[in-house]
Scaffold this motif. Structure first.
Motif, PDB file in Angstrom:
ATOM      1  N   ALA A 159       0.800  -1.224   0.000  1.00 23.65           N
ATOM      2  CA  ALA A 159       0.000   0.000   0.000  1.00 23.65           C
ATOM      3  C   ALA A 159       0.833   1.276   0.000  1.00 23.65           C
ATOM      4  N   LEU A 160       1.728   1.425   0.947  1.00 26.83           N
ATOM      5  CA  LEU A 160       2.414   2.706   1.128  1.00 26.83           C
ATOM      6  C   LEU A 160       3.316   3.022  -0.056  1.00 26.83           C
ATOM      7  N   PRO A 161       3.243   4.227  -0.581  1.00 28.64           N
ATOM      8  CA  PRO A 161       4.074   4.606  -1.734  1.00 28.64           C
ATOM      9  C   PRO A 161       5.523   4.799  -1.329  1.00 28.64           C
ATOM     10  N   GLY A 162       6.424   4.583  -2.293  1.00 24.57           N
ATOM     11  CA  GLY A 162       7.840   4.861  -2.080  1.00 24.57           C
ATOM     12  C   GLY A 162       8.656   3.712  -1.556  1.00 24.57           C
ATOM     13  N   THR A 163       8.019   2.670  -1.025  1.00 27.22           N
ATOM     14  CA  THR A 163       8.782   1.569  -0.458  1.00 27.22           C
ATOM     15  C   THR A 163       9.538   0.804  -1.544  1.00 27.22           C
ATOM     16  N   PRO A 164      10.765   0.338  -1.234  1.00 33.25           N
ATOM     17  CA  PRO A 164      11.506  -0.468  -2.220  1.00 33.25           C
ATOM     18  C   PRO A 164      11.110  -1.933  -2.214  1.00 33.25           C
ATOM     19  N   SER A 165       9.897  -2.258  -1.753  1.00 31.61           N
ATOM     20  CA  SER A 165       9.463  -3.656  -1.725  1.00 31.61           C
ATOM     21  C   SER A 165       9.408  -4.217  -3.141  1.00 31.61           C
ATOM     22  N   ILE A 166       9.614  -5.522  -3.243  1.00 35.21           N
ATOM     23  CA  ILE A 166       9.627  -6.164  -4.551  1.00 35.21           C
ATOM     24  C   ILE A 166       8.307  -5.972  -5.278  1.00 35.21           C
ATOM     25  N   HIS A 167       7.208  -5.907  -4.541  1.00 38.32           N
ATOM     26  CA  HIS A 167       5.889  -5.755  -5.149  1.00 38.32           C
ATOM     27  C   HIS A 167       5.762  -4.388  -5.816  1.00 38.32           C
ATOM     28  N   ASN A 168       6.195  -3.356  -5.119  1.00 34.23           N
ATOM     29  CA  ASN A 168       6.144  -2.010  -5.663  1.00 34.23           C
ATOM     30  C   ASN A 168       7.027  -1.893  -6.904  1.00 34.23           C
ATOM     31  N   VAL A 169       8.187  -2.537  -6.865  1.00 30.98           N
ATOM     32  CA  VAL A 169       9.123  -2.460  -7.987  1.00 30.98           C
ATOM     33  C   VAL A 169       8.613  -3.249  -9.191  1.00 30.98           C
ATOM     34  N   ILE A 170       7.996  -4.404  -8.958  1.00 27.71           N
ATOM     35  CA  ILE A 170       7.435  -5.195 -10.065  1.00 27.71           C
ATOM     36  C   ILE A 170       6.419  -4.358 -10.840  1.00 27.71           C
ATOM     37  N   ALA A 253      12.753   8.945  -2.395  1.00 26.19           N
ATOM     38  CA  ALA A 253      11.789  10.043  -2.542  1.00 26.19           C
ATOM     39  C   ALA A 253      12.399  11.286  -3.179  1.00 26.19           C
ATOM     40  N   PHE A 254      13.692  11.508  -3.024  1.00 25.16           N
ATOM     41  CA  PHE A 254      14.313  12.760  -3.440  1.00 25.16           C
ATOM     42  C   PHE A 254      14.087  13.096  -4.919  1.00 25.16           C
ATOM     43  N   PRO A 255      14.339  12.167  -5.864  1.00 19.04           N
ATOM     44  CA  PRO A 255      14.095  12.517  -7.276  1.00 19.04           C
ATOM     45  C   PRO A 255      12.643  12.880  -7.547  1.00 19.04           C
ATOM     46  N   ARG A 256      11.721  12.214  -6.871  1.00 18.28           N
ATOM     47  CA  ARG A 256      10.292  12.506  -7.056  1.00 18.28           C
ATOM     48  C   ARG A 256       9.980  13.928  -6.598  1.00 18.28           C
ATOM     49  N   PHE A 257      10.526  14.314  -5.439  1.00 19.23           N
ATOM     50  CA  PHE A 257      10.288  15.671  -4.930  1.00 19.23           C
ATOM     51  C   PHE A 257      10.874  16.720  -5.865  1.00 19.23           C
ATOM     52  N   LEU A 258      12.054  16.439  -6.416  1.00 22.42           N
ATOM     53  CA  LEU A 258      12.664  17.384  -7.356  1.00 22.42           C
ATOM     54  C   LEU A 258      11.793  17.557  -8.595  1.00 22.42           C
ATOM     55  N   LEU A 259      11.261  16.451  -9.086  1.00 24.47           N
ATOM     56  CA  LEU A 259      10.414  16.516 -10.278  1.00 24.47           C
ATOM     57  C   LEU A 259       9.137  17.297  -9.991  1.00 24.47           C
ATOM     58  N   LEU A 260       8.544  17.077  -8.812  1.00 21.21           N
ATOM     59  CA  LEU A 260       7.345  17.819  -8.439  1.00 21.21           C
ATOM     60  C   LEU A 260       7.629  19.311  -8.278  1.00 21.21           C
ATOM     61  N   GLU A 264      14.182  19.681 -13.698  1.00 28.94           N
ATOM     62  CA  GLU A 264      14.318  18.716 -14.783  1.00 28.94           C
ATOM     63  C   GLU A 264      15.790  18.355 -14.965  1.00 28.94           C
ATOM     64  N   ALA A 265      16.084  17.071 -14.984  1.00 25.88           N
ATOM     65  CA  ALA A 265      17.448  16.602 -15.215  1.00 25.88           C
ATOM     66  C   ALA A 265      17.380  15.164 -15.711  1.00 25.88           C
ATOM     67  N   GLU A 266      18.358  14.794 -16.518  1.00 30.66           N
ATOM     68  CA  GLU A 266      18.364  13.462 -17.092  1.00 30.66           C
ATOM     69  C   GLU A 266      18.469  12.387 -16.017  1.00 30.66           C
ATOM     70  N   TRP A 267      19.285  12.655 -14.985  1.00 34.52           N
ATOM     71  CA  TRP A 267      19.472  11.635 -13.947  1.00 34.52           C
ATOM     72  C   TRP A 267      18.190  11.422 -13.136  1.00 34.52           C
ATOM     73  N   ILE A 268      17.366  12.477 -13.010  1.00 30.55           N
ATOM     74  CA  ILE A 268      16.094  12.325 -12.296  1.00 30.55           C
ATOM     75  C   ILE A 268      15.175  11.392 -13.072  1.00 30.55           C
ATOM     76  N   ARG A 269      15.098  11.609 -14.372  1.00 25.62           N
ATOM     77  CA  ARG A 269      14.270  10.731 -15.209  1.00 25.62           C
ATOM     78  C   ARG A 269      14.784   9.299 -15.168  1.00 25.62           C
ATOM     79  N   PHE A 270      16.097   9.168 -15.118  1.00 26.33           N
ATOM     80  CA  PHE A 270      16.685   7.823 -15.085  1.00 26.33           C
ATOM     81  C   PHE A 270      16.272   7.086 -13.810  1.00 26.33           C
ATOM     82  N   THR A 271      16.343   7.766 -12.663  1.00 30.03           N
ATOM     83  CA  THR A 271      16.005   7.110 -11.398  1.00 30.03           C
ATOM     84  C   THR A 271      14.543   6.675 -11.362  1.00 30.03           C
TER      85      THR A 271
END
Length: 453
Positions: A159-170, A253-260, A264-271
């Protein structure tokens, strides 16, 4: 007709073998053989094509997610070896008091798993501490086990957003979303699971006390209590112990906050486009911080890291085996008929997502395995039906975490084995907090998403 019968027989065999404690890899291979032969598949197709290398093949999955499993296991092992995981647990215990032992178990497990610590490491961390808590508060063992399952295997998993759990990543990798997709719906569902799950457990504790049911020690409990007492005086502070978890979540969370914020940066999109790599790097960074902060882990770092790598293998192999089982199942005519039936039901798309993801996860007794099979076989149809990738990401995650905890679930069996419980003694409570409550939360989110989108 024999193929359909073989599919049902293979599924029944997998469930029966898992309930009897048979190694999941052996159970899967035997079940796959039954399904393949009854559906007219050649041996080379079963074992050299569909099971290992198909779209939902075991080796395909293992290759895609090896790095995430490895970094997650390393982080979990190093958190345990540094005593930071124990520091978090004891810090919360000191603040809330043993009388809130069920809440403590749930909160500690949730914090550790949300930060990326592997579920099995969390279980082993909480058991020694739990012996003291159960004894002081006179809590039945079955309820403490259910509190661990609620914190480690429900809302932080799906449920919780941002977690590196395998389910969220899948889901992120399959749909091209990021780990925060459908975030507000996830937060809402997570709150429902935590609140209703704890309400049920506290109520059961009160009823158990009225019946005179309480804590009963076992010989293993005495060993675990001695272990906790031996390390309790040397634990790092909670503030220091939680820093690696904060780093892991902050990096994700950091790249997401930067995008919000409009950066804009290529490395942010990459992450955001590479959730496996970025989540793995965040977990690895957390392990490095543990090494820098805590002297105990530096004394035997090479051995600890090796143990972490070993820790990754069994969950990876078991999960991959279940997914390989699905890789064979989805090649059968029976599965295609089943999938077609699901897609043709006169139901709104999100209700159909809820139903199909739940059923597949229930069949495989694995949220990650069921979710991977769902994403590779059914998700494209729902995208074509107009479901947004972000909503599909979160609803499918929530649905996969419902029927995954049926009695043949590997995680359930492992928890019961560690704590000396049987299904007859403890499964009812596990069923309520890890099946019924997540199902309810997922249905509420489905209804909310249908109203708001």
């Amino acid at each position: 007709m024999i193929g359909h019968f073989g599919l049902v027989l293979g599924l029944a065999l997998l469930i029966a073998l898992a309930l009897r404690g048979v190694n999941i890899l052996l159970a899967v291979l035997l079940s796959v053989l039954v399904i393949g032969v009854t559906n007219g598949m050649a041996f080379q197709e079963i074992f050299l094509e569909y099971f290992p290398f198909g779209a939902s093949g075991a080796f395909t999955f293992a290759g895609n997610f090896l790095l995430l499993f490895l970094c997650g296991a390393l982080f979990g092992r190093i958190m345990a070896a540094s005593q930071a995981a124990q520091g978090v647990a004891m810090g919360i215990t000191r603040r809330l008091g043993a009388k809130r032992a069920l809440l403590i178990a749930m909160l500690v497990c949730a914090l550790l798993t949300y930060g990326g610590v592997v579920v099995f490491v969390v279980i082993f961390t909480m058991y020694p501490i739990g012996v003291t808590l159960m004894r002081e508060a006179n809590i039945p063992r079955r309820l403490y086990a259910a509190a661990i399952a609620l914190g480690a295997g429900t809302f932080t998993m799906t449920a919780l957003p941002g977690t590196p759990s395998i389910h969220n990543v899948i889901a992120a990798r399959s749909l091209g979303t990021d780990l925060f997709a459908g975030g507000w719906f996830g937060v809402f569902a997570g709150a429902l699971m935590a609140i209703f799950g704890m309400w049920y457990l506290e109520r059961q504790w009160r009823l158990a006390t009225e019946r005179g049911e309480g804590y009963q020690a076992t010989p293993k409990d005495e060993q675990m209590a001695a272990m906790a007492a031996a390390t309790g005086k040397k634990l790092p502070s909670m503030g220091k112990s939680v820093l690696p978890i904060v780093l892991v979540l902050g990096m994700i969370a950091f790249p997401r906050f930067l995008l919000l914020a409009g950066v804009e940066a290529e490395w942010i999109r990459f992450t955001l486009a590479q959730p496996v790599l970025w989540a793995s790097f965040a977990l690895l960074s957390g392990a490095v911080l543990c090494y820098l902060l805590f002297p105990p882990v530096r004394k035997n770092f090479v051995r600890t890291a090796g143990q972490g790598a070993d820790d990754a293998l069994l969950p990876l192999i078991n999960t991959a085996a279940v997914i390989g089982f699905g890789g064979v199942v989805i090649q059968t005519a029976g599965f295609h008929a089943f999938a077609g039936w699901l897609l043709e039901l006169p139901l709104p798309p999100l209700v159909s997502v809820f139903l199909s993801a739940n059923l597949i996860s229930g069949i495989t007794a694995s949220a990650s395995g069921g979710l991977q099979i769902f994403m590779s076989s059914l998700a494209p149809a729902y995208l074509e039906a107009g479901v947004s990738p972000e909503i599909l990401h979160r609803v499918a995650n929530l649905a996969a975490g419902g029927l995954d905890s049926l009695p043949h679930s590997g995680a359930v069996i492992a928890l019961f084995t560690l704590m000396g419980l049987t299904h007859k003694e403890a499964y009812r409570d596990i069923f309520v907090v890890t099946v019924l409550v997540p199902l309810l939360a997922a249905l509420v989110v489905v209804a909310a998403a249908m109203l708001l989108t």
